[in-house]
Write a protein that holds these residues in place. Structure first.
Motif, short mmCIF file in Angstrom:
data_model
loop_
_atom_site.label_atom_id
_atom_site.label_comp_id
_atom_site.label_asym_id
_atom_site.label_seq_id
_atom_site.Cartn_x
_atom_site.Cartn_y
_atom_site.Cartn_z
N ARG A 145 0.74 -1.10 0.42
CA ARG A 145 0.42 0.29 -0.41
C ARG A 145 1.16 1.64 -0.17
NH1 ARG A 145 -3.54 -3.53 3.12
NH2 ARG A 145 -2.47 -2.30 5.30
N VAL A 146 1.58 1.69 0.82
CA VAL A 146 2.66 2.19 0.35
C VAL A 146 4.03 2.78 0.16
CG1 VAL A 146 2.35 2.80 3.05
CG2 VAL A 146 4.84 1.73 2.39
N SER A 147 3.45 1.30 -0.94
CA SER A 147 4.84 1.18 -1.96
C SER A 147 3.60 1.91 -3.65
CB SER A 147 5.55 0.00 -2.44
OG SER A 147 6.32 0.04 -0.85
N GLY A 148 2.51 1.96 -3.88
CA GLY A 148 1.42 2.07 -4.51
C GLY A 148 1.55 1.18 -5.48
N ILE A 149 1.46 -0.55 -4.63
CA ILE A 149 1.08 -1.82 -5.90
C ILE A 149 -0.20 -1.28 -5.16
CG2 ILE A 149 3.07 -1.64 -6.68
CD1 ILE A 149 3.95 -4.10 -5.01
N SER A 150 -1.22 -2.53 -5.90
CA SER A 150 -2.05 -3.10 -5.40
C SER A 150 -1.76 -3.94 -4.60
CB SER A 150 -3.53 -3.59 -6.77
OG SER A 150 -4.19 -4.55 -6.37
N ALA A 151 -1.81 -4.78 -3.08
CA ALA A 151 -2.50 -5.63 -2.27
C ALA A 151 -2.96 -5.96 -2.70
CB ALA A 151 -2.50 -4.86 -1.07
N GLU A 152 -4.21 -6.47 -3.33
CA GLU A 152 -5.09 -7.42 -3.82
C GLU A 152 -4.44 -8.34 -4.75
OE1 GLU A 152 -6.08 -3.97 -2.58
OE2 GLU A 152 -7.07 -4.95 -0.87
N SER A 153 -2.91 -7.61 -4.93
CA SER A 153 -2.90 -8.24 -6.88
C SER A 153 -1.49 -8.93 -6.44
CB SER A 153 -2.70 -7.07 -7.71
OG SER A 153 -3.30 -6.71 -8.12
N LEU A 154 -0.92 -9.47 -5.31
CA LEU A 154 0.08 -10.00 -5.45
C LEU A 154 -0.42 -11.39 -4.99
CD1 LEU A 154 1.30 -7.93 -2.10
CD2 LEU A 154 2.23 -8.00 -3.74
N HIS A 155 0.57 -11.93 -5.18
CA HIS A 155 0.76 -13.53 -5.01
C HIS A 155 1.47 -13.95 -4.42
CE1 HIS A 155 -1.91 -12.94 -9.36
NE2 HIS A 155 -1.14 -12.90 -9.58
N TYR A 156 1.02 -14.56 -3.42
CA TYR A 156 1.77 -15.93 -2.57
C TYR A 156 1.95 -17.75 -2.63
CZ TYR A 156 0.12 -11.85 0.35
OH TYR A 156 0.10 -10.32 0.50
N GLY A 157 3.74 -17.50 -2.11
CA GLY A 157 3.70 -18.85 -2.60
C GLY A 157 3.70 -19.62 -1.34
N GLN A 158 4.82 -20.48 -0.91
CA GLN A 158 5.68 -20.56 -0.44
C GLN A 158 5.41 -20.35 1.32
OE1 GLN A 158 6.28 -24.65 0.26
NE2 GLN A 158 5.86 -23.50 2.27
N GLY A 159 4.17 -20.86 2.07
CA GLY A 159 4.65 -19.95 3.76
C GLY A 159 5.51 -20.70 4.89
N PHE A 160 6.05 -19.61 6.10
CA PHE A 160 6.61 -20.17 6.96
C PHE A 160 5.10 -19.84 7.95
CE2 PHE A 160 9.41 -20.52 3.38
CZ PHE A 160 9.98 -21.05 3.12
N THR A 161 5.57 -20.39 9.48
CA THR A 161 4.94 -20.33 10.38
C THR A 161 5.20 -19.19 11.74
OG1 THR A 161 6.08 -22.46 11.48
CG2 THR A 161 3.99 -22.74 10.73
N HIS A 162 7.19 -18.71 11.27
CA HIS A 162 7.86 -18.44 11.43
C HIS A 162 9.23 -17.47 10.66
CE1 HIS A 162 6.84 -19.50 15.82
NE2 HIS A 162 7.19 -21.38 14.76
#
Length: 294
Positions: free
Chosen positions: A207-224
């Motif tokens: 949001r503060v970098s001027g791109i759409s947060a809704e357009s981000l794509h997420y890959g591998q997630g980690f617990t920590h």
């Protein structure tokens, strides 16, 4: 003056009331299930009324049980605070610092030798806690955390430095040259590494970098966060992290931050329970403030 019941009976009751289970109370106090039950019967016989009612595998308090819980809990808390104050009054008493494992591994441990050299009288005992500010039975002398106001009740907060977050990537990452050429918009085509402990990090930075947060794509997630950054160092993708946690990697060339860091509404804080003063807190807070802002 009427005699009080035994301290062991009151401890058994307090643990059972707090944990909602005779079995869990027994584990917590390192005694048998039968020992807890016997202590509870002593109290119930003395009062002539039941303190608990069974509910499934646990127990619930009766009205008189709730009254006793309130009084016993307050008394034990005062005892714990008084004992902690006496221990803190000793110059050689250990200073217990609670913090998340990621902060411990990536920020404190690499600076621990310097801290011990510059604060030689501080006998620091590190206590890994994923949420050191959360209410629990035993509080540390202080907690290091990344947090945003409002501050949790019952804590005095020393603000150390603003939090700045940004994407980081390994020089070994495939397609790095293309990413650098396209700039920030290139991140919209990447499957971004993320962590469940900070789900708001990528959207806040976007949001503060001027791109759409809704357009981000997420890959591998980690617990920590620690695992997330180790994956980034290994070249598995683009992660996002507080600047101070990756500064050593940036200096060593293990990670790059080509898209910059943005300040959030959170801060690095050193929080202490409101249970009396401790001269060691001010010294530690000032040391951390200098180290974080270096």
């Amino acid at each position: 003056m009427r005699d009080l019941p035994s301290l062991n009976a009151l401890r058994a009751f307090e643990a059972t009331a707090r944990l909602g289970s005779v079995g869990r109370a027994a584990e917590h106090l390192h005694v048998t299930h039968g020992a807890i039950s016997r202590q509870l019967r002593v109290l119930e016989e003395a009062l002539g009324q039941p303190l608990f009612a069974r509910q499934g595998r646990g127990v619930t308090l009766t009205p008189i049980g709730e009254q006793l819980r309130d009084r016993v809990s307050d008394a034990f808390e005062q005892l714990r605070e008084g004992w902690a104050d006496l221990q803190r009054g000793r110059d050689d008493a250990p200073f217990v610092l609670g913090c998340a494992g990621s902060l411990l591994a990536r920020w404190i441990i690499p600076r621990l030798e310097r801290l011990e050299h510059e604060l030689p009288t501080l006998r620091l005992h590190l206590s890994p806690e994923e949420d050191p500010l959360a209410p629990r039975h035993a509080q540390p002398d202080a907690a290091l955390a990344l947090a945003a106001p409002p501050w949790p009740p019952g804590w005095q907060v020393h603000v150390l430095a603003p939090e700045r977050i940004g994407p980081v990537v390994s020089p070994r990452h495939a397609g790095l040259e293309r990413l650098l050429e396209r700039g920030i918009p290139a991140l919209l085509d990447e499957e971004l590494l993320h962590t469940s402990s900070r789900p708001q990090a990528w959207p806040a930075w976007a949001r503060v970098s001027g791109i759409s947060a809704e357009s981000l794509h997420y890959g591998q997630g980690f617990t920590h966060l620690f695992y997330l950054l180790e994956a980034a160092v290994a070249g598995l993708g683009i992660a996002i992290a507080p600047a101070q946690l990756v500064q050593d990697d940036l200096d060593a060339g293990r990670l790059l931050a080509p898209w910059g860091f943005q300040q959030t509404d959170a801060s690095w804080i050193l929080a202490t329970p409101r249970r009396g003063s401790d001269y060691r807190v001010d010294a530690l807070a000032e040391w951390m403030r200098r180290a974080l802002n270096a």
